[in-house]
Design an enzyme around this catalytic site. Structure first.
Site, PDB file in Angstrom:
ATOM      1  N   SER A  29      -9.113   5.228  -1.419  1.00 54.65           N
ATOM      2  CA  SER A  29     -10.139   4.166  -1.980  1.00 54.65           C
ATOM      3  C   SER A  29     -10.843   3.449  -0.902  1.00 54.65           C
ATOM      4  CB  SER A  29      -9.192   3.334  -2.906  1.00 54.65           C
ATOM      5  OG  SER A  29     -10.155   2.303  -3.463  1.00 54.65           O
TER       6      SER A  29
ATOM      7  N   TYR B  11      -2.496  -2.711  -3.786  1.00 54.66           N
ATOM      8  CA  TYR B  11      -2.984  -1.556  -3.824  1.00 54.66           C
ATOM      9  C   TYR B  11      -3.747  -1.039  -2.736  1.00 54.66           C
ATOM     10  CZ  TYR B  11      -6.887   1.629  -5.760  1.00 54.66           C
ATOM     11  OH  TYR B  11      -7.624   2.759  -5.960  1.00 54.66           O
ATOM     12  N   ASN B  12      -4.628  -2.049  -1.990  1.00 55.94           N
ATOM     13  CA  ASN B  12      -5.156  -1.911  -0.641  1.00 55.94           C
ATOM     14  C   ASN B  12      -4.127  -1.230   0.353  1.00 55.94           C
ATOM     15  OD1 ASN B  12      -5.890  -2.299   1.852  1.00 55.94           O
ATOM     16  ND2 ASN B  12      -7.129  -4.179   1.111  1.00 55.94           N
TER      17      ASN B  12
ATOM     18  N   SER C 147      -1.346   0.167  -0.325  1.00 51.86           N
ATOM     19  CA  SER C 147      -0.983   1.697  -0.485  1.00 51.86           C
ATOM     20  C   SER C 147      -1.958   2.697  -0.242  1.00 51.86           C
ATOM     21  CB  SER C 147      -0.669   1.820  -1.813  1.00 51.86           C
ATOM     22  OG  SER C 147      -1.966   1.892  -2.692  1.00 51.86           O
TER      23      SER C 147
END
Ligand SMILES: NC(=O)c1ccc[n+]([C@@H]2O[C@H](COP(=O)([O-])OP(=O)(O)OC[C@H]3O[C@@H](n4cnc5c(N)ncnc54)[C@H](OP(=O)(O)O)[C@@H]3O)[C@@H](O)[C@H]2O)c1
Ligand SMILES: *[C@@H]1O[C@H](CO)[C@@H](O)[C@H](O)[C@H]1NC(C)=O
Ligand SMILES: CC(=O)N[C@H]1CO[C@H](CO)[C@@H](O)[C@@H]1O
Length: 348
Positions: free
Chosen positions: A184, A197-198, A200
């Site tokens: 992402s 999240y970042n 991961s």
């Protein structure tokens, strides 16, 4: 030892600059030539076998359709089996000669081994592995009520890509296959509320960049870093502060703010196109690459902008600037696709 390091501290920067001046032009030319070559020699995936994780919705579902249109057989993996059967039906209609559905949880190594084995048993080969399954959590780190609940983010986003890769590699090697991984833009942007999240996604980038060196040209790796894309995730499906999966559009509005949300179909097209052309990275939408430049050249400015936009609440408003701008300008009507605007979501 110490002396050598001291010498390097002084000598390395000017040496790098000299190298850059000498070689940047031939290097860029060579890269241009290679990309031209790959523009004309895109892989034909007709009759080949592609396994896609997280194929029951969003980007993964659209990636399945892209491969189906190109005539590839697909193995579809996610936890919701009924949803997968719907995607399978449509994939067949679009031209996939053979579709196999496997319900599995990618965060469990034994299940990953099972779906790779089952794919080989059914099709006899594997050409592309698309690691796409992922979840998001949206919460200021300090607001988490129990930090131990967020292990799932790493288990699904990171280990859920690494396990299938491990079990698939012997088969991929056999036909000079490809690995596609859905990271992402958050993997390199300091998005507030998305620190885990970042992390991961950054771990994925780091892992696959190293694996690329270990594998060499035998198995090519495409790392996709999409910006905001329509999906269940951008409908507001996130792990909340207490680590429970919920659908909350208000949180989504704050998190996405006045940024455009792209169509999953276009994103999937770019990813599959990139994989077939052996592209190392696919950044979609393309303009996100500019953010990368800011990150390298002026990280302080980028961090400050993110703080103003996503953390600060202006004029004693109860929402951060991102949502205030979104609501005040009516940007949502222009920036968000129809599919993610409605309050009711298809999730079950
Ligand atoms: N949408 C964006 O703006 C955006 C931006 C950048 C990157 N991405 C990345 O793109 C990927 C796809 O996300 P999306 O946006 O398409 O979201 P999505 O619609 O929520 O899709 C996520 C998919 O992952 C599957 N999944 C989740 N947990 C799983 C598990 N434990 N085992 C197996 N499958 C699991 C889900 O299926 P089940 O629930 O049926 O298992 C679903 O098919 C993710 O890796 C995401 O991080 C998305
Ligand atoms: C998180 O979502 C769950 C399920 O929707 C809900 O029960 C819980 O209260 C929410 N937690 C917080 C802190 O909002
Ligand atoms: C907030 C945060 O954790 N940001 C990080 C996101 O990931 C990149 C690495 O790719 C880090 O440099 C950022 O600091």
């Amino acid at each position: 030892m110490d002396l050598i390091n001291k010498f390097m501290n002084v000598a390395a920067p000017p040496a790098a600059l000299l190298f850059y001046c000498l070689f940047s032009t031939p290097y860029s030319l060579l890269k241009l030539l290679c990309s031209f070559f790959h523009l004309f020699f895109s892989e034909n995936v007709r009759g080949k076998v592609v396994l896609i994780t997280g194929a029951s919705s969003g980007i993964g579902e659209q990636i399945a359709y892209q491969y189906a249109k190109r005539g590839a057989s697909v193995a579809l993996v996610a936890r919701r089996e009924e949803r997968l059967h719907e995607v399978a039906e449509k994939s067949r209609e679009l031209g996939s000669p053979d579709v196999h559905v496997i319900a599995a949880d990618v965060s469990r190594a034994d299940e990953c081994k099972r779906f790779i084995d089952e794919t080989i048993d059914h099709f006899g080969r594997l050409d592309h592995l698309v690691n796409n399954a992922g979840i998001t959590c949206v919460s200021m780190f300090e607001e988490a009520t129990d930090v131990t609940n967020f292990g799932a983010v790493m288990d699904i986003n990171f280990w859920g890509s690494v396990y299938p890769t491990f079990y698939a590699l012997p088969h991929l090697r056999r036909n000079r296959g490809k690995i596609v991984v859905d990271s992402s833009a958050a993997g390199w942007l300091p998005m507030p509320r998305m620190s885990l999240y970042n992390a991961s996604k950054a771990a994925l980038i780091s892992f696959y960049e190293t694996l690329r060196v270990e594998l060499g040209p035998e198995v090519s790796i495409t790392i996709a870093t999409p910006g905001w894309v329509e999906s269940e995730m951008t409908q507001g499906k996130f792990l909340n502060k207490s680590g429970d999966m919920q659908v909350d559009q208000e949180v989504r509005d704050v998190q996405v703010g006045p940024f455009p949300v792209g169509y999953a179909e276009e994103c999937a097209k770019a990813i599959v196109n990139g994989a077939c052309r052996k592209k190392r990275y696919v950044t979609w939408p393309f303009w996100f690459k500019v953010m990368f430049l800011y990150k390298i050249l002026a990280p302080e400015v980028l961090e400050w902008c993110y703080r103003i936009l996503y953390v600060k609440k202006p004029w004693s408003s109860q929402h951060p600037t991102s949502k205030v701008i979104l609501d005040a300008t009516g940007a949502k009507n222009v920036m968000y696709p129809e599919s993610i605007k409605s309050d009711e979501t298809k999730t079950d």
